[in-house]
Design a protein around this motif. Structure first.
Motif, PDB file in Angstrom:
ATOM      1  N   ALA A  48       0.858  -1.179   0.000  1.00 35.82           N
ATOM      2  CA  ALA A  48       0.000   0.000   0.000  1.00 35.82           C
ATOM      3  C   ALA A  48       0.896   1.231   0.000  1.00 35.82           C
ATOM      4  CB  ALA A  48      -0.887  -0.004   1.241  1.00 35.82           C
ATOM      5  N   TYR A  49       0.580   2.187  -0.865  1.00 38.37           N
ATOM      6  CA  TYR A  49       1.305   3.455  -0.931  1.00 38.37           C
ATOM      7  C   TYR A  49       0.441   4.518  -0.271  1.00 38.37           C
ATOM      8  CZ  TYR A  49       4.768   1.508  -4.079  1.00 38.37           C
ATOM      9  OH  TYR A  49       5.790   0.764  -4.613  1.00 38.37           O
ATOM     10  N   ILE A  50       0.959   5.107   0.819  1.00 41.25           N
ATOM     11  CA  ILE A  50       0.225   6.090   1.604  1.00 41.25           C
ATOM     12  C   ILE A  50       0.948   7.427   1.503  1.00 41.25           C
ATOM     13  CG2 ILE A  50      -0.580   6.732   3.910  1.00 41.25           C
ATOM     14  CD1 ILE A  50      -0.503   3.704   4.591  1.00 41.25           C
ATOM     15  N   ARG A  51       0.204   8.484   1.101  1.00 39.48           N
ATOM     16  CA  ARG A  51       0.777   9.830   1.048  1.00 39.48           C
ATOM     17  C   ARG A  51       0.507  10.506   2.386  1.00 39.48           C
ATOM     18  NH1 ARG A  51      -0.545  12.924  -4.033  1.00 39.48           N
ATOM     19  NH2 ARG A  51       1.097  11.540  -4.783  1.00 39.48           N
ATOM     20  N   VAL A  52       1.584  10.851   3.094  1.00 39.29           N
ATOM     21  CA  VAL A  52       1.491  11.487   4.405  1.00 39.29           C
ATOM     22  C   VAL A  52       1.350  12.999   4.225  1.00 39.29           C
ATOM     23  CG1 VAL A  52       2.725   9.608   5.547  1.00 39.29           C
ATOM     24  CG2 VAL A  52       4.004  11.553   4.657  1.00 39.29           C
ATOM     25  N   PRO A  53       0.992  13.742   5.287  1.00 34.65           N
ATOM     26  CA  PRO A  53       0.765  15.185   5.160  1.00 34.65           C
ATOM     27  C   PRO A  53       1.932  15.976   4.549  1.00 34.65           C
ATOM     28  CG  PRO A  53      -0.096  14.422   7.240  1.00 34.65           C
ATOM     29  CD  PRO A  53       0.631  13.255   6.618  1.00 34.65           C
ATOM     30  N   SER A  54       3.154  15.517   4.696  1.00 32.39           N
ATOM     31  CA  SER A  54       4.301  16.235   4.126  1.00 32.39           C
ATOM     32  C   SER A  54       4.355  16.103   2.601  1.00 32.39           C
ATOM     33  CB  SER A  54       5.613  15.702   4.716  1.00 32.39           C
ATOM     34  OG  SER A  54       5.861  14.383   4.249  1.00 32.39           O
ATOM     35  N   GLY A  55       3.558  15.188   2.035  1.00 35.82           N
ATOM     36  CA  GLY A  55       3.556  14.959   0.601  1.00 35.82           C
ATOM     37  C   GLY A  55       4.372  13.754   0.173  1.00 35.82           C
ATOM     38  N   ARG A  56       5.179  13.222   1.069  1.00 37.07           N
ATOM     39  CA  ARG A  56       5.957  12.016   0.764  1.00 37.07           C
ATOM     40  C   ARG A  56       5.054  10.803   0.840  1.00 37.07           C
ATOM     41  NH1 ARG A  56      11.617  11.673   3.444  1.00 37.07           N
ATOM     42  NH2 ARG A  56      11.971  10.580   1.502  1.00 37.07           N
ATOM     43  N   GLU A  57       5.451   9.743   0.145  1.00 38.93           N
ATOM     44  CA  GLU A  57       4.694   8.498   0.197  1.00 38.93           C
ATOM     45  C   GLU A  57       5.507   7.425   0.899  1.00 38.93           C
ATOM     46  OE1 GLU A  57       3.088   7.263  -3.555  1.00 38.93           O
ATOM     47  OE2 GLU A  57       1.908   9.094  -3.746  1.00 38.93           O
ATOM     48  N   ILE A  58       4.817   6.659   1.722  1.00 36.07           N
ATOM     49  CA  ILE A  58       5.440   5.521   2.402  1.00 36.07           C
ATOM     50  C   ILE A  58       4.753   4.261   1.903  1.00 36.07           C
ATOM     51  CG2 ILE A  58       6.013   6.889   4.442  1.00 36.07           C
ATOM     52  CD1 ILE A  58       3.692   5.240   5.840  1.00 36.07           C
ATOM     53  N   THR A  59       5.402   3.134   2.096  1.00 36.80           N
ATOM     54  CA  THR A  59       4.790   1.855   1.746  1.00 36.80           C
ATOM     55  C   THR A  59       4.663   0.998   2.987  1.00 36.80           C
ATOM     56  OG1 THR A  59       6.920   0.850   1.208  1.00 36.80           O
ATOM     57  CG2 THR A  59       5.697   1.856  -0.604  1.00 36.80           C
ATOM     58  N   THR A  60       3.666   0.143   2.959  1.00 34.83           N
ATOM     59  CA  THR A  60       3.453  -0.832   4.010  1.00 34.83           C
ATOM     60  C   THR A  60       2.699  -2.000   3.389  1.00 34.83           C
ATOM     61  OG1 THR A  60       2.665  -1.165   6.286  1.00 34.83           O
ATOM     62  CG2 THR A  60       1.242   0.114   4.816  1.00 34.83           C
ATOM     63  N   ALA A  61       2.660  -3.104   4.080  1.00 31.09           N
ATOM     64  CA  ALA A  61       1.876  -4.243   3.602  1.00 31.09           C
ATOM     65  C   ALA A  61       0.399  -3.825   3.537  1.00 31.09           C
ATOM     66  CB  ALA A  61       2.028  -5.429   4.538  1.00 31.09           C
ATOM     67  N   ALA A  62      -0.285  -4.206   2.479  1.00 38.87           N
ATOM     68  CA  ALA A  62      -1.685  -3.840   2.310  1.00 38.87           C
ATOM     69  C   ALA A  62      -2.533  -4.346   3.482  1.00 38.87           C
ATOM     70  CB  ALA A  62      -2.218  -4.372   0.996  1.00 38.87           C
ATOM     71  N   ALA A  63      -2.140  -5.447   4.087  1.00 36.66           N
ATOM     72  CA  ALA A  63      -2.881  -5.985   5.237  1.00 36.66           C
ATOM     73  C   ALA A  63      -2.742  -5.107   6.467  1.00 36.66           C
ATOM     74  CB  ALA A  63      -2.390  -7.395   5.543  1.00 36.66           C
ATOM     75  N   ASN A  64      -1.791  -4.174   6.469  1.00 42.02           N
ATOM     76  CA  ASN A  64      -1.562  -3.302   7.633  1.00 42.02           C
ATOM     77  C   ASN A  64      -2.367  -2.018   7.625  1.00 42.02           C
ATOM     78  OD1 ASN A  64       0.299  -5.035   8.707  1.00 42.02           O
ATOM     79  ND2 ASN A  64       2.081  -3.842   8.129  1.00 42.02           N
ATOM     80  N   ILE A  65      -3.232  -1.804   6.636  1.00 41.04           N
ATOM     81  CA  ILE A  65      -3.938  -0.536   6.589  1.00 41.04           C
ATOM     82  C   ILE A  65      -5.377  -0.678   7.084  1.00 41.04           C
ATOM     83  CG2 ILE A  65      -2.530   0.520   4.802  1.00 41.04           C
ATOM     84  CD1 ILE A  65      -4.725  -0.170   2.806  1.00 41.04           C
TER      85      ILE A  65
END
Length: 68
Positions: A48-65
């Motif tokens: 999963a690609y998540i865009r945080v408030p700073s505008g950067r994107e982080i990744t995590t396992a899709a099961a973790n969202i």
């Protein structure tokens, strides 16, 4: 050469989510089935690609969202 990723539909796309592993919150931009292998043996994971408030994107396992 085979593709290294494929987009996966997800019910939380473009909504606010939380990464349960880190506690980070942001907007879910994409879920991708990605080959993360550095060797000849394929290893596919859903990231999963998540865009945080700073505008950067982080990744995590899709099961973790989860919805935030």
């Amino acid at each position: 050469m085979r593709e290294r990723y494929a987009y996966v539909p997800h019910r939380l796309l473009r909504t606010r989510v939380r990464d349960v592993a880190s506690g980070v919150e942001g907007e879910l931009m994409a879920v991708v089935n990605e080959n993360v292998s550095a060797t000849g043996i394929e290893h596919w994971v859903e990231l999963a690609y998540i865009r945080v408030p700073s505008g950067r994107e982080i990744t995590t396992a899709a099961a973790n969202i989860e919805s935030a």
